[in-house]
Design an enzyme around this catalytic site. Sequence first.
Site, PDB file in Angstrom:
ATOM      1  N   HIS A 132       0.859  -1.195   0.000  1.00 38.05           N
ATOM      2  CA  HIS A 132       0.000   0.000   0.000  1.00 38.05           C
ATOM      3  C   HIS A 132       0.888   1.235   0.000  1.00 38.05           C
ATOM      4  O   HIS A 132       1.177   1.810   1.041  1.00 38.05           O
ATOM      5  CB  HIS A 132      -0.908  -0.020   1.230  1.00 38.05           C
ATOM      6  CG  HIS A 132      -1.993   1.011   1.198  1.00 38.05           C
ATOM      7  ND1 HIS A 132      -3.036   1.000   2.091  1.00 38.05           N
ATOM      8  CD2 HIS A 132      -2.203   2.092   0.408  1.00 38.05           C
ATOM      9  CE1 HIS A 132      -3.842   2.017   1.851  1.00 38.05           C
ATOM     10  NE2 HIS A 132      -3.343   2.704   0.832  1.00 38.05           N
ATOM     11  N   HIS A 134       1.477   4.976  -1.939  1.00 34.66           N
ATOM     12  CA  HIS A 134       1.120   6.043  -2.878  1.00 34.66           C
ATOM     13  C   HIS A 134       2.417   6.669  -3.374  1.00 34.66           C
ATOM     14  O   HIS A 134       3.118   7.356  -2.626  1.00 34.66           O
ATOM     15  CB  HIS A 134       0.227   7.076  -2.197  1.00 34.66           C
ATOM     16  CG  HIS A 134      -1.118   6.545  -1.828  1.00 34.66           C
ATOM     17  ND1 HIS A 134      -2.156   6.469  -2.727  1.00 34.66           N
ATOM     18  CD2 HIS A 134      -1.586   6.032  -0.660  1.00 34.66           C
ATOM     19  CE1 HIS A 134      -3.223   5.942  -2.134  1.00 34.66           C
ATOM     20  NE2 HIS A 134      -2.898   5.665  -0.877  1.00 34.66           N
ATOM     21  N   HIS A 214     -11.445   2.768  -4.500  1.00 37.37           N
ATOM     22  CA  HIS A 214     -11.249   3.804  -3.486  1.00 37.37           C
ATOM     23  C   HIS A 214     -12.484   4.693  -3.425  1.00 37.37           C
ATOM     24  O   HIS A 214     -13.015   5.108  -4.454  1.00 37.37           O
ATOM     25  CB  HIS A 214     -10.011   4.632  -3.846  1.00 37.37           C
ATOM     26  CG  HIS A 214      -9.513   5.511  -2.744  1.00 37.37           C
ATOM     27  ND1 HIS A 214     -10.190   6.627  -2.311  1.00 37.37           N
ATOM     28  CD2 HIS A 214      -8.385   5.446  -1.985  1.00 37.37           C
ATOM     29  CE1 HIS A 214      -9.511   7.214  -1.345  1.00 37.37           C
ATOM     30  NE2 HIS A 214      -8.416   6.509  -1.128  1.00 37.37           N
ATOM     31  N   HIS A 241     -10.617   0.456  -0.417  1.00 35.95           N
ATOM     32  CA  HIS A 241     -10.803   1.560   0.525  1.00 35.95           C
ATOM     33  C   HIS A 241     -12.288   1.879   0.439  1.00 35.95           C
ATOM     34  O   HIS A 241     -12.727   2.561  -0.473  1.00 35.95           O
ATOM     35  CB  HIS A 241      -9.922   2.744   0.108  1.00 35.95           C
ATOM     36  CG  HIS A 241     -10.099   3.973   0.929  1.00 35.95           C
ATOM     37  ND1 HIS A 241      -9.036   4.767   1.321  1.00 35.95           N
ATOM     38  CD2 HIS A 241     -11.193   4.590   1.422  1.00 35.95           C
ATOM     39  CE1 HIS A 241      -9.476   5.799   2.005  1.00 35.95           C
ATOM     40  NE2 HIS A 241     -10.792   5.713   2.073  1.00 35.95           N
ATOM     41  N   HIS A 267      -6.347  -0.519   5.422  1.00 25.81           N
ATOM     42  CA  HIS A 267      -6.552   0.179   6.714  1.00 25.81           C
ATOM     43  C   HIS A 267      -7.898  -0.194   7.332  1.00 25.81           C
ATOM     44  O   HIS A 267      -8.803   0.625   7.482  1.00 25.81           O
ATOM     45  CB  HIS A 267      -6.391   1.686   6.598  1.00 25.81           C
ATOM     46  CG  HIS A 267      -6.858   2.293   5.317  1.00 25.81           C
ATOM     47  ND1 HIS A 267      -8.151   2.205   4.882  1.00 25.81           N
ATOM     48  CD2 HIS A 267      -6.200   3.014   4.385  1.00 25.81           C
ATOM     49  CE1 HIS A 267      -8.275   2.831   3.735  1.00 25.81           C
ATOM     50  NE2 HIS A 267      -7.091   3.327   3.412  1.00 25.81           N
ATOM     51  N   HIS A 315      -7.032  14.007   1.804  1.00 26.46           N
ATOM     52  CA  HIS A 315      -8.283  13.884   1.053  1.00 26.46           C
ATOM     53  C   HIS A 315      -8.799  15.226   0.551  1.00 26.46           C
ATOM     54  O   HIS A 315      -9.956  15.330   0.133  1.00 26.46           O
ATOM     55  CB  HIS A 315      -9.335  13.177   1.912  1.00 26.46           C
ATOM     56  CG  HIS A 315      -8.995  11.745   2.169  1.00 26.46           C
ATOM     57  ND1 HIS A 315      -9.213  10.747   1.246  1.00 26.46           N
ATOM     58  CD2 HIS A 315      -8.407  11.137   3.231  1.00 26.46           C
ATOM     59  CE1 HIS A 315      -8.794   9.592   1.727  1.00 26.46           C
ATOM     60  NE2 HIS A 315      -8.293   9.802   2.927  1.00 26.46           N
TER      61      HIS A 315
END
EC number: 3.5.1.5
Length: 556
Positions: A132, A134, A214, A241, A267, A315
């Site tokens: 995981h 990014h 996601h 997600h 998560h 976010h």
Amino acid sequence: MNPYAYAATHGPRAGDRVRLGDSGLTIRVESDAQQYGDEFLAGFGKTARDGLHLKAAAVRDTCDVVISNVVVIDAAQGIRKVSIGIREGRICSIGRAGNPDTLAGVDVVVGTGTSIVSGEGLIATAGAVDTHVHLLSPRIMEASLASGVTTVIGQEFGPVWGVGVNSPWALRHAFSAFDAWPVNIGFLGRGSSSDPAPLVEALAEGGASGFKVHEDMGAHTRALDTALRVAEEHDVQVALHSDGLNECLSVEDTLRVLDGRTIHAFHIEGCGGGHVPNVLKMAGVPNVIGSSTNPTLPFGRDAVAEHYGMIVSVHDLKPDLPGDAAMARDRIRAGTMGAEDVLHDLGAIGITSSDAQGMGRAGETVRRTFAMAGKMKAEFGAPEDHDNARVLRYLAKLTINPALAHGLAHEVGSIEVGKLADIVLWRPEFFGAKPQLVLKSGFPAYGVVGDPNAATDTCEPLVLGPQFGAHGATPAEISVAFVAQAALDQGNDRMPTRRRRVAVRGTRGIGPADLRLNSRTGAVDVDQRTGLVTLDGDPIRSEPADSVSLNRLYFL
């Protein structure tokens, strides 16, 4: 020799105990492959010489590299002192090292042309697998390698809004960029699509190795079902997600959409995202492989306060808007954070990962995982005078289990004959915090380096940095690109990377029962009013730590 002098020379013997940094964890060596009194040892006046423990034979009949007499901690091997033979980048033998002409019981034949990595006094683990990441910056790889990560499953290709990469053009350049880094790489395509066409395109034409669904891009019924249908057809993993706002689906709805199909729930505690307030219910489901990201590990006194700003930033929320502020706060729950540690200790959550720059820290997954293990020991005790079972359980979360979840375990994730020799060597006092040497396919890629103008290689200042395996054309030659089988079947590979392509496999129809040492399932519930977490009706909680191990003693 007295035991302490012996251990200082040849490494610990069977029955000896070794402390792991300041984690509070202790391992007990289960077995020792050496023949006492006739040990393999390199150096002036030692036994690793022609006519003694080195066989006069061609390298092809022995091994390219041997790691001598190292304490292996591995979910497949247990905790034992062995030597590891490496040929052409793969582990070819494990056991007693030496010359079979002069020594009985030799498993690892060491020749006069074999290079020797002296492992006496060191610990060896498989390179960590971070599923995981990014990839918002290439410098993430510096932090990952310096922490013992050798395989990355990533999203994005720079500071773009990605959450998965589908464009064959972008994937082609992203794979090429990784030729500069000695890490295995796979990319997740964006799975948030109501139509399968861009998903199939990402696999077959771009070389993606799985999907990421996601909530920011859409985690509704149609998108999730589409991603799962394509994944079932092409044998790739879907990382989820889930819908934190519960706009389209609740956690119960999501489980119905899965309909028994395998998914990797990122998560799973929920602070990193997912159904509010009870996404943690997915942790005990037989077809859901749950993982944690490292910002909440281990649960500490400042965890609740820390996460609000991170959620807002990652976010793209506007905290001046009451709705955005409320959405961020709803994801932060002390009760589920405290329960997360305990569920890991029970083996109900089987994987840890970073969520690098998507709220997590690329270089902290290994140390936070073992800090969590130390916290659980301090809080709940240990059944024996050593922590072998707990250490192996937590190591599996970093190595073999993420490899199993994403179809990589035929190549990486454990120290077994036939697998890539992605091996991390640690000094016990730095275990989990700072590696001594990272071997990528058996070749030195990253590790402790001294003053380059000094008379010896151990002169200070000592820093973690790239070795020869991180320079020139070597990184691509010693690393692999994980892709879908569809990309190999396509037959018109346009990826210019020099890496060997490896198809992922075995990702469907699996679940916690297939993970190593982390197979607990059960009914996990979250009280929506109090936040209390229960497992099969029993309350699950832990206290926030005031301080954590593998932290300030090692890092400024």
